[in-house]
Scaffold this motif. Structure first.
Motif, PDB file in Angstrom:
ATOM      1  N   ILE A 149       0.855  -1.193   0.000  1.00 35.43           N
ATOM      2  CA  ILE A 149       0.000   0.000   0.000  1.00 35.43           C
ATOM      3  C   ILE A 149       0.887   1.237   0.000  1.00 35.43           C
ATOM      4  CG2 ILE A 149      -0.263  -0.058   2.540  1.00 35.43           C
ATOM      5  CD1 ILE A 149      -3.116   1.141   2.052  1.00 35.43           C
ATOM      6  N   ALA A 150       0.599   2.173  -0.891  1.00 36.28           N
ATOM      7  CA  ALA A 150       1.406   3.399  -1.017  1.00 36.28           C
ATOM      8  C   ALA A 150       0.531   4.614  -0.774  1.00 36.28           C
ATOM      9  CB  ALA A 150       2.016   3.479  -2.415  1.00 36.28           C
ATOM     10  N   ARG A 151       1.161   5.653  -0.220  1.00 31.91           N
ATOM     11  CA  ARG A 151       0.434   6.925  -0.111  1.00 31.91           C
ATOM     12  C   ARG A 151       0.710   7.696  -1.400  1.00 31.91           C
ATOM     13  NH1 ARG A 151      -1.677   9.921   4.358  1.00 31.91           N
ATOM     14  NH2 ARG A 151      -0.509   8.738   5.915  1.00 31.91           N
ATOM     15  N   SER A 152      -0.179   7.538  -2.348  1.00 28.79           N
ATOM     16  CA  SER A 152      -0.008   8.122  -3.673  1.00 28.79           C
ATOM     17  C   SER A 152      -1.349   8.059  -4.386  1.00 28.79           C
ATOM     18  CB  SER A 152       1.043   7.323  -4.467  1.00 28.79           C
ATOM     19  OG  SER A 152       0.648   5.955  -4.560  1.00 28.79           O
ATOM     20  N   GLY A 153      -1.364   8.531  -5.605  1.00 25.59           N
ATOM     21  CA  GLY A 153      -2.602   8.465  -6.387  1.00 25.59           C
ATOM     22  C   GLY A 153      -2.751   9.667  -7.292  1.00 25.59           C
ATOM     23  N   TYR A 154      -3.597   9.494  -8.273  1.00 26.10           N
ATOM     24  CA  TYR A 154      -3.735  10.498  -9.340  1.00 26.10           C
ATOM     25  C   TYR A 154      -4.757  11.564  -8.960  1.00 26.10           C
ATOM     26  CZ  TYR A 154      -3.027  11.799 -14.247  1.00 26.10           C
ATOM     27  OH  TYR A 154      -2.685  12.439 -15.409  1.00 26.10           O
ATOM     28  N   SER A 155      -4.577  12.154  -7.762  1.00 28.25           N
ATOM     29  CA  SER A 155      -5.386  13.309  -7.362  1.00 28.25           C
ATOM     30  C   SER A 155      -4.562  14.086  -6.363  1.00 28.25           C
ATOM     31  CB  SER A 155      -6.711  12.882  -6.731  1.00 28.25           C
ATOM     32  OG  SER A 155      -6.562  12.663  -5.332  1.00 28.25           O
ATOM     33  N   ARG A 156      -5.002  15.276  -6.050  1.00 27.50           N
ATOM     34  CA  ARG A 156      -4.316  16.100  -5.050  1.00 27.50           C
ATOM     35  C   ARG A 156      -5.086  16.104  -3.740  1.00 27.50           C
ATOM     36  NH1 ARG A 156       0.841  16.820  -6.762  1.00 27.50           N
ATOM     37  NH2 ARG A 156       0.965  17.860  -8.780  1.00 27.50           N
ATOM     38  N   GLN A 157      -6.021  15.165  -3.565  1.00 24.50           N
ATOM     39  CA  GLN A 157      -6.862  15.172  -2.369  1.00 24.50           C
ATOM     40  C   GLN A 157      -6.359  14.212  -1.298  1.00 24.50           C
ATOM     41  OE1 GLN A 157      -8.906  17.673  -2.385  1.00 24.50           O
ATOM     42  NE2 GLN A 157      -8.192  17.989  -4.482  1.00 24.50           N
ATOM     43  N   GLY A 158      -5.206  13.606  -1.527  1.00 29.47           N
ATOM     44  CA  GLY A 158      -4.651  12.648  -0.570  1.00 29.47           C
ATOM     45  C   GLY A 158      -5.264  11.277  -0.783  1.00 29.47           C
ATOM     46  N   GLY A 159      -4.560  10.266  -0.322  1.00 34.31           N
ATOM     47  CA  GLY A 159      -5.107   8.927  -0.451  1.00 34.31           C
ATOM     48  C   GLY A 159      -4.028   7.887  -0.618  1.00 34.31           C
ATOM     49  N   PHE A 160      -4.486   6.679  -0.913  1.00 30.88           N
ATOM     50  CA  PHE A 160      -3.588   5.529  -0.982  1.00 30.88           C
ATOM     51  C   PHE A 160      -3.875   4.725  -2.240  1.00 30.88           C
ATOM     52  CE2 PHE A 160      -3.742   6.731   3.421  1.00 30.88           C
ATOM     53  CZ  PHE A 160      -2.482   6.424   3.934  1.00 30.88           C
ATOM     54  N   GLU A 161      -2.901   3.905  -2.598  1.00 30.61           N
ATOM     55  CA  GLU A 161      -3.096   2.934  -3.669  1.00 30.61           C
ATOM     56  C   GLU A 161      -2.681   1.571  -3.137  1.00 30.61           C
ATOM     57  OE1 GLU A 161      -2.534   5.081  -7.880  1.00 30.61           O
ATOM     58  OE2 GLU A 161      -0.752   5.290  -6.642  1.00 30.61           O
ATOM     59  N   ILE A 162      -3.597   0.610  -3.240  1.00 31.03           N
ATOM     60  CA  ILE A 162      -3.294  -0.768  -2.866  1.00 31.03           C
ATOM     61  C   ILE A 162      -2.918  -1.492  -4.158  1.00 31.03           C
ATOM     62  CG2 ILE A 162      -4.222  -2.937  -1.957  1.00 31.03           C
ATOM     63  CD1 ILE A 162      -6.254  -1.199  -0.337  1.00 31.03           C
ATOM     64  N   TYR A 163      -1.698  -2.015  -4.194  1.00 34.19           N
ATOM     65  CA  TYR A 163      -1.240  -2.745  -5.380  1.00 34.19           C
ATOM     66  C   TYR A 163      -1.586  -4.214  -5.161  1.00 34.19           C
ATOM     67  CZ  TYR A 163       1.608   1.306  -6.895  1.00 34.19           C
ATOM     68  OH  TYR A 163       2.053   2.528  -7.334  1.00 34.19           O
ATOM     69  N   LEU A 164      -2.851  -4.540  -5.366  1.00 35.25           N
ATOM     70  CA  LEU A 164      -3.316  -5.893  -5.025  1.00 35.25           C
ATOM     71  C   LEU A 164      -2.646  -6.958  -5.889  1.00 35.25           C
ATOM     72  CD1 LEU A 164      -5.331  -7.537  -3.261  1.00 35.25           C
ATOM     73  CD2 LEU A 164      -6.850  -7.498  -5.256  1.00 35.25           C
ATOM     74  N   ASN A 165      -1.991  -7.886  -5.230  1.00 34.95           N
ATOM     75  CA  ASN A 165      -1.326  -8.987  -5.919  1.00 34.95           C
ATOM     76  C   ASN A 165      -2.238 -10.207  -5.838  1.00 34.95           C
ATOM     77  OD1 ASN A 165       0.465 -10.954  -6.824  1.00 34.95           O
ATOM     78  ND2 ASN A 165       2.215  -9.910  -5.919  1.00 34.95           N
TER      79      ASN A 165
END
Ligand code: THG
Length: 339
Positions: A192-208
């Motif tokens: 899980i990374a604190r990143s994403g294609y917005s400026r509103q904050g959030g996370f991306e889960i790189y589901l394997n």
């Protein structure tokens, strides 16, 4: 213009597509030969306001991972990008331009350093896998280049952290911007990374593991009810306001990184060797021919910018608008990115 896509196996579904359809998706785009939801029941404007206040779940599986591992992995990644990656640590995400020999942009992925000899390139819309494989084969590098069974799911918006913290533990709150950590999902270890294609904050889960996709969506959807969660997708209004560039729109292989404000990710001090370095140094010395700008303009309506719109001063063409949309925040005016 005709609308709709002729779905076939060449246009890949994602592990979340069934859920996205059940959630009322109104259309898709195709990125990296994979479906990307474009809109749900609400308008892009309503989604914009919701994203700025609550939390949205986005199927961004099309952000495919190109995994590069092996003894020469770091060397190959460094060769592909002008960004100096020598100080990157395991657990870091880095936004990196990838260049060709003319310093034209091949892609602008997020690089994840998983181990000293293992990296993911979380790519925008172009076939980086083939580029990396070709470079490795041509140079006889000791690497394995492949696309893992990984499907990013983004949770974006100011309530994303509280929701994910409740679900997966407060440890995720310690993950810094553009860093990643690990969480337990159904007994599996997931990135899980604190990143994403917005400026509103959030996370991306790189589901394997594709088979976990549906159950993961359902679990988050259920827990998200008390956070006013809604299905969403990268929001054009928010992305343009936030100055997030889009490969294929603001940049193609005809664009170099210095023209679009990516100079800060280019090592021009000679510290690293990379493809396109002589070309990039030449452009840097002469100064780029054109520069990207954000512009605000008044117009009655703003259709999708499917071809660049010319910008003229008098009769002379001084640039082109590459992305544009009505801004509900600025009222009437439109935001755009132009050369
Ligand atoms: N997330 C992941 N992969 C992606 C994207 C993403 N791949 C395709 C596309 N989006 C790549 N484009 C961008 C553009 C900007 C940013 C991330 C991906 C971004 N940049 C920060 C900034 O500009 O402030 C941070 C850059 C840095 O510090 O390195 O967020 O969204 N997984």
């Amino acid at each position: 213009m005709a609308d709709g896509l002729n779905m076939s196996r060449r246009i890949r579904r994602t592990p979340y597509t069934d859920r996205v359809e059940a959630a009322g998706v109104r259309g898709f785009s195709v990125v990296n030969h994979m479906l990307l939801p474009k809109a749900f029941e609400r308008s892009v404007e309503e989604d914009y306001w919701h994203l700025k206040e609550h939390v949205q779940i986005w199927d961004v599986s099309c952000q495919r991972q190109v995994e590069i591992s092996g003894a020469d992995a770091a060397a190959l990644v460094q060769w592909m990008t002008p960004r100096n990656i020598s100080n990157a640590k395991i657990g870091d995400c880095l936004y990196i331009p990838i260049l060709d020999d003319q310093a034209g942009l091949i892609n602008d992925p997020v690089l994840l350093k998983l181990a000293e000899d293992r990296f993911w390139l979380s790519i925008a819309d172009s076939d980086v896998l083939l580029y990396a494989k070709g470079l490795a084969l041509g140079r006889g590098l000791d690497v394995i280049v492949h696309e893992p069974d990984v499907y990013p799911l983004a949770l974006q918006g100011p309530r994303a952290e509280a929701l994910l913290s409740e679900m997966f533990g407060a440890e995720i709150e310690k993950i810094g911007f553009f860093k990643f950590g690990w969480i337990d999902i159904f007994g599996t270890r997931q990135l899980i990374a604190r990143s994403g294609y917005s400026r509103q904050g959030g996370f991306e889960i790189y589901l394997n593991g594709a088979s976990l996709g549906g159950p993961l969506w359902d679990k988050i959807w259920q827990a998200g009810q008390s956070y006013n969660i809604s299905p969403g997708c990268p929001n054009l209004i928010e992305r343009i306001e936030g100055g997030l560039l889009s490969y294929g729109n603001e940049m193609t292989s005809e664009t170099n990184p210095l023209e679009i404000g990516l100079g800060k990710y280019c090592s021009l001090d000679g510290a690293v060797e990379f493809i396109g370095r002589p070309a990039l140094e030449k452009i840097a010395a002469a100064g780029p021919d054109r520069l990207i700008h954000g512009v605000v303009f008044n117009a009655p309506a703003c259709p999708t910018c499917a071809v660049p719109w010319p910008v003229r001063v008098g009769k002379s063409r001084v640039g082109a608008i590459t992305s544009g949309i009505y801004s509900p925040r600025l009222k009437k005016k439109h935001w755009a990115v132009a050369y």
